[in-house]
Design a protein around this motif. Structure first.
Motif, short mmCIF file in Angstrom:
data_model
loop_
_atom_site.label_atom_id
_atom_site.label_comp_id
_atom_site.label_asym_id
_atom_site.label_seq_id
_atom_site.Cartn_x
_atom_site.Cartn_y
_atom_site.Cartn_z
N LEU A 1 21.82 -7.99 -0.57
CA LEU A 1 20.54 -7.26 -0.49
C LEU A 1 20.58 -6.00 -1.35
O LEU A 1 19.61 -5.69 -2.06
CB LEU A 1 20.22 -6.90 0.96
N TYR B 1 17.94 -5.29 -4.43
CA TYR B 1 17.09 -4.10 -4.53
C TYR B 1 17.47 -3.23 -5.74
O TYR B 1 16.60 -2.65 -6.39
CB TYR B 1 17.16 -3.28 -3.24
N ARG C 1 15.94 -4.78 -8.74
CA ARG C 1 14.49 -4.56 -8.74
C ARG C 1 14.13 -3.13 -9.15
O ARG C 1 13.22 -2.91 -9.93
CB ARG C 1 13.94 -4.87 -7.35
N GLU C 2 14.91 -2.19 -8.62
CA GLU C 2 14.55 -0.79 -8.86
C GLU C 2 15.06 -0.26 -10.19
O GLU C 2 14.44 0.60 -10.80
CB GLU C 2 15.06 0.11 -7.71
N TRP D 1 9.79 -10.60 -6.56
CA TRP D 1 9.86 -9.67 -7.69
C TRP D 1 10.12 -10.36 -9.02
O TRP D 1 10.27 -9.69 -10.04
CB TRP D 1 10.98 -8.64 -7.44
N SER E 1 10.68 -5.01 7.93
CA SER E 1 11.84 -5.42 7.12
C SER E 1 11.60 -5.24 5.63
O SER E 1 12.54 -5.22 4.83
CB SER E 1 12.20 -6.88 7.40
N MET E 2 10.31 -5.11 5.24
CA MET E 2 9.96 -5.02 3.83
C MET E 2 9.76 -3.58 3.35
O MET E 2 9.37 -3.36 2.21
CB MET E 2 8.68 -5.82 3.55
N ASP F 1 11.89 -1.03 2.75
CA ASP F 1 12.80 -0.69 1.64
C ASP F 1 14.14 -1.36 1.92
O ASP F 1 14.28 -2.10 2.89
CB ASP F 1 12.95 0.83 1.48
N VAL F 2 15.12 -1.10 1.06
CA VAL F 2 16.41 -1.78 1.19
C VAL F 2 17.06 -1.48 2.55
O VAL F 2 17.69 -2.35 3.15
CB VAL F 2 17.36 -1.41 0.02
N HIS F 3 16.88 -0.26 3.05
CA HIS F 3 17.53 0.10 4.31
C HIS F 3 16.96 -0.68 5.49
O HIS F 3 17.70 -1.12 6.38
CB HIS F 3 17.41 1.60 4.55
N ALA G 1 15.44 -3.60 5.19
CA ALA G 1 15.83 -4.99 4.97
C ALA G 1 17.22 -5.24 5.55
O ALA G 1 17.44 -6.17 6.32
CB ALA G 1 15.81 -5.30 3.46
N VAL G 2 18.16 -4.37 5.18
CA VAL G 2 19.54 -4.51 5.64
C VAL G 2 19.60 -4.36 7.16
O VAL G 2 20.24 -5.15 7.86
CB VAL G 2 20.45 -3.48 4.94
N PHE H 1 4.38 -5.96 -0.12
CA PHE H 1 5.70 -6.61 -0.09
C PHE H 1 6.31 -6.71 -1.48
O PHE H 1 7.51 -6.84 -1.63
CB PHE H 1 5.59 -8.03 0.48
N SER I 1 6.34 -4.50 -3.76
CA SER I 1 6.96 -3.24 -4.17
C SER I 1 8.30 -3.09 -3.47
O SER I 1 8.45 -3.45 -2.31
CB SER I 1 6.02 -2.09 -3.78
N PRO I 2 9.31 -2.57 -4.19
CA PRO I 2 10.61 -2.45 -3.57
C PRO I 2 10.66 -1.33 -2.54
O PRO I 2 11.61 -1.22 -1.78
CB PRO I 2 11.54 -2.14 -4.74
N ASP I 3 9.69 -0.48 -2.50
CA ASP I 3 9.77 0.69 -1.65
C ASP I 3 8.38 1.01 -1.10
O ASP I 3 7.49 1.44 -1.80
CB ASP I 3 10.30 1.88 -2.45
#
Lengths: 399, 399
Positions: free
Chosen positions: A124, A128, A131-132, A199, B105-106, B108-110, B112-113, B383, B385-387
């Motif tokens: 994950l 990310y 993507r970023e 993405w 969950s969508m 950001d990366v944190h 999601a994880v 969704f 967008s990564p953030d």
């Protein structure tokens, strides 16, 4: 091309770095060196002596005249992954940085959780970070043929066209893994598929067979040797059979030994990964390669090792089937497809029999290192038991 | 029977506890109360006021004359799960204790994880705890219809018989989830399947549709109300449409609004889970139930809410399709099978239209609580967008 390898300190990460450097690519890598630590924890070590990563970087500089950028870091730490991807912005990121032992994941609940959590967190974070920081990077992700299990139909490459109740679709081939580790690889596959959909990250998902061998043409000197594990937790069946033969121990296929798997030589795994890197998918494409050459049953493997040991080294080895600690079909159909790589020009460069000559010669050279770890070779685990600590004397991890 | 509910403080956990108690079962539950905290983090609260778990236990004692054992604890902590399972040794463990929001969950990366790590860790801990402390317990695990995605063929209940290249097998129906959350549920399914194979743990795997409703026959008084979320992160589309109608805001189906999903009333979800608990599978069996009643498109939902609001409450509501933040097919075939529960005697007790009357009445009663959180209802996420932090003002989690 610029290639970033996660898990560059590993069995296949290191020879891949050498191979890509020799082909003129710019290579960097990241590793937390945890496999070295974990192998020590089970009381073992690599069959051949290994340089540290710092020494390896220097050896590459000295003998190949190339610079290799190495980052020591943990893929489970978001900032680390983001910063490395930001700095490198590679054309391809080859993701090999995972806990890769099924038996390790089956030790107890802590090792199960550790394996699944670390593997999906690393993936994950990479998704990310791409993507970023570097959305144009082609992700080459290492999966395993073990994701598919052993269905009673042919195994497609990632997706299959089916008809069900009168309608048709192209669907992901069903996964049926048989260890927490193998499921963690299935989980990664799901996450990569979603990142591709969300993405448009281009990805090659490699369902890899078991790799064998101590050598690739890039391992031209002692300093370039890669690790070769032979203990029950970290070594493959083939590795352990070879070491058992050299140590005069009986070769111990699990159960009836009729369970079949796909195999590929270390050198050919490097060839395949390089083909993927050098021939990226279209922008936004997600493709799956089943990456193996030959299929053998465990008994066939053992028998090949017995004859190679006799013919090449004059060693008389014996086979002694042992209790099967795994939960797996011992008699099954096995026909996985693997046309995608062939279509890209892949050609097997050697057979298992040829590799066995080299493996046994290397092991005989380092026989004293094997003798010193004689106690870790023979099987003691049981996947059916919830706790394998007792027999293995492995320290309990932490959630 | 003795039933242990994980996630007993949740939307369906709490009414399930009431229902099982009223049917004479002995009920205990565990929860870390994190949903309350997370809903607060996005600036929202439940539409109806909620008692604390301590107050709920007392209300059950007072009004039903029953004792409910509640453990406050985190499923991600192995010792907690082991100790509770050891103490309870339940006939059935109903596992509802997961992060259950796709939008969360969508973020950001944190997030999601956090979602994937917590969900699989909790499930692995439960599986090992059952194996070590209570192997005869029947595990009822809550999955989601969203695991299957929207294939162009009928969706089977967990497994399907197929023919591929001239051979036949019964294989897991392919999963194609569309958020990190939905994949985490697929991962759980894999782990439960493996635990069943390894250790023979009996399991009912429930692929649940979207639940709707504020009431079940067991919610007989204000003290027994369950949570009802209506913000963009924690509320379902239907919940948000109802609140939008009551607040005079436009109803906002995502995209064209033709995407279809399966739905089930809260009361009928309780009926289904109870049927599973009271009719356990054979020892060592793993069975899958697709648990929903009616399929609707998002636009159909919105239109039903508009007419219910007009007919029942004299409210004139409008539909205003919004940008679709999700990555999903908006036009697709959708025919999931759901015969297994019917075969066990399941009968839908109400329709969505009947529930809407109750939902709207409850929301009108608590309109001032909705007004106070007006700003969290309308869509802001994406969704792709990564953030999503920026728009949502959600504190960043930690890996």
């Amino acid at each position: 091309m610029k290639v970033l390898i996660t898990g560059i300190d590993g069995y296949s990460g290191w020879p891949l770095a050498l191979h890509l450097l020799n082909r003129g690519h710019e290579v960097s890598g990241i590793d937390n060196l945890v496999t070295r630590k974990r192998v020590k924890e089970v009381g073992s070590h690599s069959a051949m002596p290994l340089l540290t990563m710092e020494q390896r970087v220097k050896a590459v500089e000295k003998h190949l005249g190339k610079h290799l950028r190495f980052y020591r870091g943990d893929l489970c730490r978001w900032e680390t992954v983001r910063d490395v991807v930001r700095k490198e912005k590679p054309d391809a990121l080859v993701h090999l940085g995972e806990q890769r032992s099924a038996p390790y994941s089956m030790i107890d609940v802590h090792h199960a959780v550790e394996t699944q959590v670390q593997n999906i967190t690393g993936t994950l974070n990479i998704l990310y970070a791409l993507r970023e920081e570097s959305p144009q990077t082609h992700l080459v992700k290492m999966g395993t043929m073990g994701e598919y299990g052993t269905p009673n139909v042919d195994i497609a490459e990632g997706f299959f066209e089916i008809e069900y109740m009168g309608r048709k679709d192209r669907l992901p081939f069903p996964r049926q893994a048989s260890s927490w580790y193998h499921w963690s690889k299935v989980f990664d596959t799901g996450d990569v598929m979603l990142a591709n959909k969300l993405w448009g990250i281009s990805a090659t998902d490699v369902m890899q067979g078991v790799i064998y061998g101590t050598r690739s043409p890039d391992i031209t000197r002692k300093e370039f040797l890669t690790r070769f594990d032979f203990d029950e937790v970290w070594g493959t069946a083939l590795n352990r059979f070879c070491v058992q033969a050299v140590l005069g121990l009986p070769l111990t296929p699990y159960g009836k030994g009729h369970q079949k798997r796909g195999f590929i030589a270390l050198e050919d795994s490097m060839q395949s990964l390089t083909l993927s890197v050098e021939n990226p998918p279209a922008k936004g494409e997600y493709r799956v390669f089943n990456q193996f050459d030959e299929s053998y049953s465990v008994t066939e493997l053992a028998e090949m090792v017995v004859s190679a040991a006799r013919e090449d080294q004059g060693i008389e080895a014996k086979i002694q089937n042992s209790y099967n600690p795994r939960v797996e079909a011992e008699e099954h159909y096995y026909k996985p497809h693997h046309e995608n790589l062939l279509r890209m020009g892949y050609k097997a460069s050697r057979t298992l029999r040829e590799s066995l000559k080299e493996i046994l010669a290397d092991l005989v050279t380092y026989r004293s290192r094997l003798e010193a770890r004689r106690q870790v070779v023979q099987p003691r685990m049981n996947f059916r038991s919830p706790d394998n600590r007792g027999s293995l004397h492995i320290p309990v991890g932490k959630n």
